[in-house]
Write a protein that holds these residues in place. Structure first.
Motif, PDB file in Angstrom:
ATOM      1  N   ASN A 151       0.862  -1.179   0.000  1.00 49.58           N
ATOM      2  CA  ASN A 151       0.000   0.000   0.000  1.00 49.58           C
ATOM      3  C   ASN A 151       0.900   1.231   0.000  1.00 49.58           C
ATOM      4  O   ASN A 151       2.115   1.129   0.103  1.00 49.58           O
ATOM      5  CB  ASN A 151      -1.012  -0.011   1.151  1.00 49.58           C
ATOM      6  CG  ASN A 151      -0.371   0.029   2.509  1.00 49.58           C
ATOM      7  OD1 ASN A 151       0.620   0.726   2.723  1.00 49.58           O
ATOM      8  ND2 ASN A 151      -0.912  -0.736   3.439  1.00 49.58           N
ATOM      9  N   TRP A 152       0.293   2.390  -0.099  1.00 43.50           N
ATOM     10  CA  TRP A 152       1.068   3.621  -0.232  1.00 43.50           C
ATOM     11  C   TRP A 152       1.935   3.916   0.985  1.00 43.50           C
ATOM     12  O   TRP A 152       2.969   4.551   0.869  1.00 43.50           O
ATOM     13  CB  TRP A 152       0.160   4.789  -0.572  1.00 43.50           C
ATOM     14  CG  TRP A 152      -0.850   5.087   0.497  1.00 43.50           C
ATOM     15  CD1 TRP A 152      -2.077   4.526   0.643  1.00 43.50           C
ATOM     16  CD2 TRP A 152      -0.700   6.002   1.568  1.00 43.50           C
ATOM     17  NE1 TRP A 152      -2.709   5.031   1.748  1.00 43.50           N
ATOM     18  CE2 TRP A 152      -1.876   5.952   2.346  1.00 43.50           C
ATOM     19  CE3 TRP A 152       0.312   6.871   1.964  1.00 43.50           C
ATOM     20  CZ2 TRP A 152      -2.060   6.718   3.483  1.00 43.50           C
ATOM     21  CZ3 TRP A 152       0.118   7.648   3.098  1.00 43.50           C
ATOM     22  CH2 TRP A 152      -1.051   7.561   3.828  1.00 43.50           C
ATOM     23  N   THR A 153       1.555   3.451   2.192  1.00 43.32           N
ATOM     24  CA  THR A 153       2.383   3.721   3.378  1.00 43.32           C
ATOM     25  C   THR A 153       3.711   2.970   3.301  1.00 43.32           C
ATOM     26  O   THR A 153       4.705   3.433   3.845  1.00 43.32           O
ATOM     27  CB  THR A 153       1.651   3.352   4.679  1.00 43.32           C
ATOM     28  OG1 THR A 153       1.335   1.970   4.670  1.00 43.32           O
ATOM     29  CG2 THR A 153       0.398   4.176   4.867  1.00 43.32           C
ATOM     30  N   CYS A 154       3.712   1.816   2.634  1.00 44.50           N
ATOM     31  CA  CYS A 154       4.968   1.074   2.463  1.00 44.50           C
ATOM     32  C   CYS A 154       5.942   1.884   1.620  1.00 44.50           C
ATOM     33  O   CYS A 154       7.130   1.970   1.931  1.00 44.50           O
ATOM     34  CB  CYS A 154       4.717  -0.272   1.777  1.00 44.50           C
ATOM     35  SG  CYS A 154       3.659  -1.392   2.677  1.00 44.50           S
ATOM     36  N   LEU A 155       5.433   2.475   0.579  1.00 45.41           N
ATOM     37  CA  LEU A 155       6.272   3.207  -0.361  1.00 45.41           C
ATOM     38  C   LEU A 155       6.713   4.561   0.182  1.00 45.41           C
ATOM     39  O   LEU A 155       7.897   4.886   0.180  1.00 45.41           O
ATOM     40  CB  LEU A 155       5.509   3.384  -1.675  1.00 45.41           C
ATOM     41  CG  LEU A 155       6.270   3.991  -2.838  1.00 45.41           C
ATOM     42  CD1 LEU A 155       7.475   3.140  -3.200  1.00 45.41           C
ATOM     43  CD2 LEU A 155       5.345   4.136  -4.027  1.00 45.41           C
ATOM     44  N   PHE A 156       5.763   5.355   0.686  1.00 45.72           N
ATOM     45  CA  PHE A 156       6.064   6.726   1.081  1.00 45.72           C
ATOM     46  C   PHE A 156       6.565   6.877   2.517  1.00 45.72           C
ATOM     47  O   PHE A 156       7.327   7.783   2.808  1.00 45.72           O
ATOM     48  CB  PHE A 156       4.847   7.626   0.865  1.00 45.72           C
ATOM     49  CG  PHE A 156       4.481   7.762  -0.581  1.00 45.72           C
ATOM     50  CD1 PHE A 156       5.337   8.402  -1.477  1.00 45.72           C
ATOM     51  CD2 PHE A 156       3.306   7.226  -1.060  1.00 45.72           C
ATOM     52  CE1 PHE A 156       5.015   8.521  -2.808  1.00 45.72           C
ATOM     53  CE2 PHE A 156       2.968   7.339  -2.399  1.00 45.72           C
ATOM     54  CZ  PHE A 156       3.817   7.975  -3.282  1.00 45.72           C
ATOM     55  N   GLN A 159       6.882   1.981   5.744  1.00 46.46           N
ATOM     56  CA  GLN A 159       6.245   1.045   6.664  1.00 46.46           C
ATOM     57  C   GLN A 159       6.465  -0.377   6.144  1.00 46.46           C
ATOM     58  O   GLN A 159       6.541  -0.591   4.940  1.00 46.46           O
ATOM     59  CB  GLN A 159       4.742   1.328   6.771  1.00 46.46           C
ATOM     60  CG  GLN A 159       4.417   2.659   7.407  1.00 46.46           C
ATOM     61  CD  GLN A 159       4.837   2.712   8.847  1.00 46.46           C
ATOM     62  OE1 GLN A 159       4.567   1.792   9.610  1.00 46.46           O
ATOM     63  NE2 GLN A 159       5.518   3.783   9.229  1.00 46.46           N
ATOM     64  N   PRO A 160       6.559  -1.351   7.034  1.00 43.36           N
ATOM     65  CA  PRO A 160       6.769  -2.734   6.573  1.00 43.36           C
ATOM     66  C   PRO A 160       5.538  -3.251   5.830  1.00 43.36           C
ATOM     67  O   PRO A 160       4.406  -2.867   6.116  1.00 43.36           O
ATOM     68  CB  PRO A 160       6.994  -3.515   7.871  1.00 43.36           C
ATOM     69  CG  PRO A 160       6.408  -2.676   8.935  1.00 43.36           C
ATOM     70  CD  PRO A 160       6.503  -1.255   8.486  1.00 43.36           C
ATOM     71  N   ARG A 161       5.793  -4.120   4.869  1.00 39.02           N
ATOM     72  CA  ARG A 161       4.695  -4.741   4.125  1.00 39.02           C
ATOM     73  C   ARG A 161       4.023  -5.793   5.005  1.00 39.02           C
ATOM     74  O   ARG A 161       4.633  -6.315   5.936  1.00 39.02           O
ATOM     75  CB  ARG A 161       5.222  -5.404   2.856  1.00 39.02           C
ATOM     76  CG  ARG A 161       5.835  -4.423   1.892  1.00 39.02           C
ATOM     77  CD  ARG A 161       6.422  -5.112   0.708  1.00 39.02           C
ATOM     78  NE  ARG A 161       7.483  -6.012   1.140  1.00 39.02           N
ATOM     79  CZ  ARG A 161       8.169  -6.812   0.340  1.00 39.02           C
ATOM     80  NH1 ARG A 161       7.910  -6.843  -0.940  1.00 39.02           N
ATOM     81  NH2 ARG A 161       9.112  -7.585   0.804  1.00 39.02           N
ATOM     82  N   ARG A 162       2.775  -6.074   4.677  1.00 38.28           N
ATOM     83  CA  ARG A 162       2.044  -7.137   5.361  1.00 38.28           C
ATOM     84  C   ARG A 162       2.130  -8.394   4.514  1.00 38.28           C
ATOM     85  O   ARG A 162       1.876  -8.358   3.313  1.00 38.28           O
ATOM     86  CB  ARG A 162       0.584  -6.742   5.583  1.00 38.28           C
ATOM     87  CG  ARG A 162       0.427  -5.604   6.556  1.00 38.28           C
ATOM     88  CD  ARG A 162      -0.988  -5.146   6.814  1.00 38.28           C
ATOM     89  NE  ARG A 162      -2.003  -5.704   5.967  1.00 38.28           N
ATOM     90  CZ  ARG A 162      -3.197  -6.113   6.400  1.00 38.28           C
ATOM     91  NH1 ARG A 162      -3.521  -6.017   7.657  1.00 38.28           N
ATOM     92  NH2 ARG A 162      -4.098  -6.595   5.551  1.00 38.28           N
ATOM     93  N   LEU A 163       2.479  -9.496   5.160  1.00 36.76           N
ATOM     94  CA  LEU A 163       2.555 -10.774   4.484  1.00 36.76           C
ATOM     95  C   LEU A 163       1.300 -11.560   4.830  1.00 36.76           C
ATOM     96  O   LEU A 163       0.958 -11.704   6.005  1.00 36.76           O
ATOM     97  CB  LEU A 163       3.800 -11.549   4.932  1.00 36.76           C
ATOM     98  CG  LEU A 163       5.127 -10.796   4.834  1.00 36.76           C
ATOM     99  CD1 LEU A 163       6.265 -11.663   5.353  1.00 36.76           C
ATOM    100  CD2 LEU A 163       5.397 -10.314   3.420  1.00 36.76           C
ATOM    101  N   PHE A 164       0.620 -12.049   3.816  1.00 37.88           N
ATOM    102  CA  PHE A 164      -0.608 -12.825   3.990  1.00 37.88           C
ATOM    103  C   PHE A 164      -0.213 -14.297   3.945  1.00 37.88           C
ATOM    104  O   PHE A 164       0.297 -14.783   2.928  1.00 37.88           O
ATOM    105  CB  PHE A 164      -1.597 -12.471   2.875  1.00 37.88           C
ATOM    106  CG  PHE A 164      -2.980 -13.028   3.067  1.00 37.88           C
ATOM    107  CD1 PHE A 164      -3.709 -12.775   4.228  1.00 37.88           C
ATOM    108  CD2 PHE A 164      -3.575 -13.783   2.071  1.00 37.88           C
ATOM    109  CE1 PHE A 164      -4.992 -13.267   4.387  1.00 37.88           C
ATOM    110  CE2 PHE A 164      -4.864 -14.274   2.214  1.00 37.88           C
ATOM    111  CZ  PHE A 164      -5.565 -14.018   3.382  1.00 37.88           C
ATOM    112  N   LEU A 165      -0.398 -14.984   5.073  1.00 32.35           N
ATOM    113  CA  LEU A 165       0.013 -16.376   5.198  1.00 32.35           C
ATOM    114  C   LEU A 165      -1.190 -17.303   5.242  1.00 32.35           C
ATOM    115  O   LEU A 165      -2.259 -16.927   5.717  1.00 32.35           O
ATOM    116  CB  LEU A 165       0.848 -16.580   6.467  1.00 32.35           C
ATOM    117  CG  LEU A 165       2.070 -15.687   6.666  1.00 32.35           C
ATOM    118  CD1 LEU A 165       2.812 -16.082   7.939  1.00 32.35           C
ATOM    119  CD2 LEU A 165       2.993 -15.730   5.469  1.00 32.35           C
ATOM    120  N   ARG A 166      -0.978 -18.525   4.782  1.00 34.22           N
ATOM    121  CA  ARG A 166      -2.024 -19.550   4.741  1.00 34.22           C
ATOM    122  C   ARG A 166      -1.446 -20.863   5.242  1.00 34.22           C
ATOM    123  O   ARG A 166      -0.296 -21.182   4.984  1.00 34.22           O
ATOM    124  CB  ARG A 166      -2.496 -19.725   3.300  1.00 34.22           C
ATOM    125  CG  ARG A 166      -3.423 -20.882   3.079  1.00 34.22           C
ATOM    126  CD  ARG A 166      -3.695 -21.036   1.568  1.00 34.22           C
ATOM    127  NE  ARG A 166      -4.206 -22.338   1.280  1.00 34.22           N
ATOM    128  CZ  ARG A 166      -3.481 -23.376   0.876  1.00 34.22           C
ATOM    129  NH1 ARG A 166      -2.194 -23.253   0.704  1.00 34.22           N
ATOM    130  NH2 ARG A 166      -4.044 -24.528   0.632  1.00 34.22           N
TER     131      ARG A 166
END
Length: 175
Positions: A151-156, A159-166
């Motif tokens: 999302n834009w907060t990661c780029l600007f 902020q760390p990215r969220r990893l979607f785990l299964r």
């Protein structure tokens, strides 16, 4: 529970020490609202640290409460469709004094059992990419990367990215 969540997800250093009580209050109110929900597909589990001597408290210093986790159904789409729902774990937190005792693994295992009871063969969660301890826990428990959320907060704001785990529960041995 609100204290364990606040300790796990918010720093108390610097200026954060001043706003920490407000953060904890916000967590308390959010948790209270979720606990009041009447959904039969929502659970909040709490782990107690049991002492070997009767009448003594656990190591947490907050009574015997050692950790907590929540699980509810989420939909893959903005509109609710029963065939697009999946069990989603959130707010897994263990008191700092109770970490590395297997509390988180027990909470995960119990959520996995409930997800199977609900009729699901997969379970999902998000973890921040810079939360290395949580990532180790989840990967060791059999969770696999499904996707990386940007999302834009990661780029600007870096902020760390969220990893979607299964985790596929049908092929995983239960603890």
């Amino acid at each position: 529970m609100a204290e364990i969540l606040a300790l796990s997800f918010h720093s108390r250093e610097g200026i954060m020490e001043l706003i920490y009580p407000l953060l904890r209050l916000g967590i308390y109110e959010d948790l209270r609202n979720r606990l009041r929900s009447v959904s039969d597909r929502y659970i909040c589990l709490a782990a107690e640290l049991v002492s070997s001597r009767e009448g003594t408290q656990g190591r947490s210093g907050t009574g015997d409460l050692a950790g907590t986790v929540e699980m509810a159904l989420r939909s893959r789409h903005p509109w609710r469709m029963s065939n697009s729902e999946y069990p989603y774990l959130s707010n897994l937190a263990v008191h700092p004094n109770c970490r590395r005792l297997g509390v988180a693994q027990q909470l995960l295992s119990n959520c996995e059992r409930v997800a199977i009871e609900w009729g699901f063969s997969d379970i999902y969660l998000h973890v921040l990419e810079n939360n290395h301890a949580a990532r180790r826990l989840y990967f060791k428990a059999g969770y696999q990367l499904q996707q990386v959320d940007w999302n834009w907060t990661c780029l600007f704001f870096r902020q760390p990215r969220r990893l979607f785990l299964r985790k596929n529960l049908a092929s995983a041995p239960m603890a």
